[in-house]
Enzyme design. Sequence first.
Site, PDB file in Angstrom:
ATOM      1  N   GLY A  46     -39.319  66.543  33.740  1.00 32.97           N
ATOM      2  CA  GLY A  46     -38.002  67.150  33.916  1.00 32.97           C
ATOM      3  C   GLY A  46     -37.055  66.116  34.503  1.00 32.97           C
ATOM      4  O   GLY A  46     -37.491  65.131  35.102  1.00 32.97           O
ATOM      5  N   GLN A  51     -29.709  62.993  38.921  1.00 34.54           N
ATOM      6  CA  GLN A  51     -30.620  61.863  39.130  1.00 34.54           C
ATOM      7  C   GLN A  51     -30.130  60.597  38.435  1.00 34.54           C
ATOM      8  O   GLN A  51     -30.628  59.505  38.699  1.00 34.54           O
ATOM      9  CB  GLN A  51     -32.034  62.213  38.646  1.00 34.54           C
ATOM     10  N   CYS A  97     -41.432  63.535  42.212  1.00 36.94           N
ATOM     11  CA  CYS A  97     -40.041  63.438  41.771  1.00 36.94           C
ATOM     12  C   CYS A  97     -39.781  62.009  41.299  1.00 36.94           C
ATOM     13  O   CYS A  97     -40.149  61.050  41.975  1.00 36.94           O
ATOM     14  CB  CYS A  97     -39.123  63.785  42.942  1.00 36.94           C
ATOM     15  N   LEU A  98     -39.144  61.878  40.154  1.00 36.72           N
ATOM     16  CA  LEU A  98     -38.831  60.544  39.626  1.00 36.72           C
ATOM     17  C   LEU A  98     -37.897  59.789  40.567  1.00 36.72           C
ATOM     18  O   LEU A  98     -37.843  58.556  40.520  1.00 36.72           O
ATOM     19  CB  LEU A  98     -38.191  60.662  38.238  1.00 36.72           C
ATOM     20  N   HIS A 139     -37.436  72.943  40.557  1.00 35.33           N
ATOM     21  CA  HIS A 139     -37.239  71.567  41.038  1.00 35.33           C
ATOM     22  C   HIS A 139     -35.899  71.022  40.534  1.00 35.33           C
ATOM     23  O   HIS A 139     -35.135  70.413  41.298  1.00 35.33           O
ATOM     24  CB  HIS A 139     -38.424  70.721  40.541  1.00 35.33           C
ATOM     25  N   GLU A 140     -35.603  71.259  39.253  1.00 34.78           N
ATOM     26  CA  GLU A 140     -34.353  70.732  38.676  1.00 34.78           C
ATOM     27  C   GLU A 140     -33.127  71.484  39.205  1.00 34.78           C
ATOM     28  O   GLU A 140     -32.081  70.878  39.445  1.00 34.78           O
ATOM     29  CB  GLU A 140     -34.393  70.785  37.146  1.00 34.78           C
ATOM     30  N   HIS A 143     -32.236  69.973  42.363  1.00 32.23           N
ATOM     31  CA  HIS A 143     -31.512  68.702  42.196  1.00 32.23           C
ATOM     32  C   HIS A 143     -30.007  68.944  42.000  1.00 32.23           C
ATOM     33  O   HIS A 143     -29.178  68.190  42.506  1.00 32.23           O
ATOM     34  CB  HIS A 143     -32.023  67.937  40.970  1.00 32.23           C
TER      35      HIS A 143
HETATM   36 ZN    ZN Z   1     -37.000  65.359  41.047  1.00 36.63          ZN
END
Ligand code: ZN
Length: 172
Positions: A46, A51, A97-98, A139-140, A143
């Site tokens: 995702g 981000q 998380c990226l 999660h998104e 963000h």
């Molecule tokens: Zn993330």
Amino acid sequence: MAVRTILTLEHPALRQKARRVRHFGEGLQKLADDMVETMRTAPGIGLAATQLGVMERVFVADLQEYDEDPQSFKLFVLVKPEFVRIGSEEEEHEEGCLSIPGYVGDVRRATWVTVKGQDLKGREVRVKAYSMLARVFQHEMDHLDGVLFIDRVDSPDKIRKVQPQEAELATA
Ligand code: ZN
């Protein structure tokens, strides 16, 4: 399509709330294409526009490589997403998380959510997501409000350092 740089923890954009998307057109299509390319290259399951430093309410999710649930065999692109319902039952599961490479945490999330939003043409989309897809959606959504998974853990000892390859696919 282009792979863009994913911002990491220290970048202030990750702590800001994204704005509503106002224009559905080429710019949005290009953003979504780049988000998908960037997510798949990372690789992750995702990615939110914030981000990439784009403060618009858009996220993508794709669990095809991760999940055996047929519900997940699909690429999701959600514009202006909002929760319609959030299940009352929660479960704790590891997530990464990226934007926080090298760390994972055990985070409590609702086991299902219904999210509505729009697709790239502005048509309404409504998805009831379970299990890992529900987790990624939450999660998104976080963000887009400047919230990270490290804010969601019950205590700091629920965050662990890992080798990048251990965290690889469960990151979003
Ligand atoms: Zn993330």
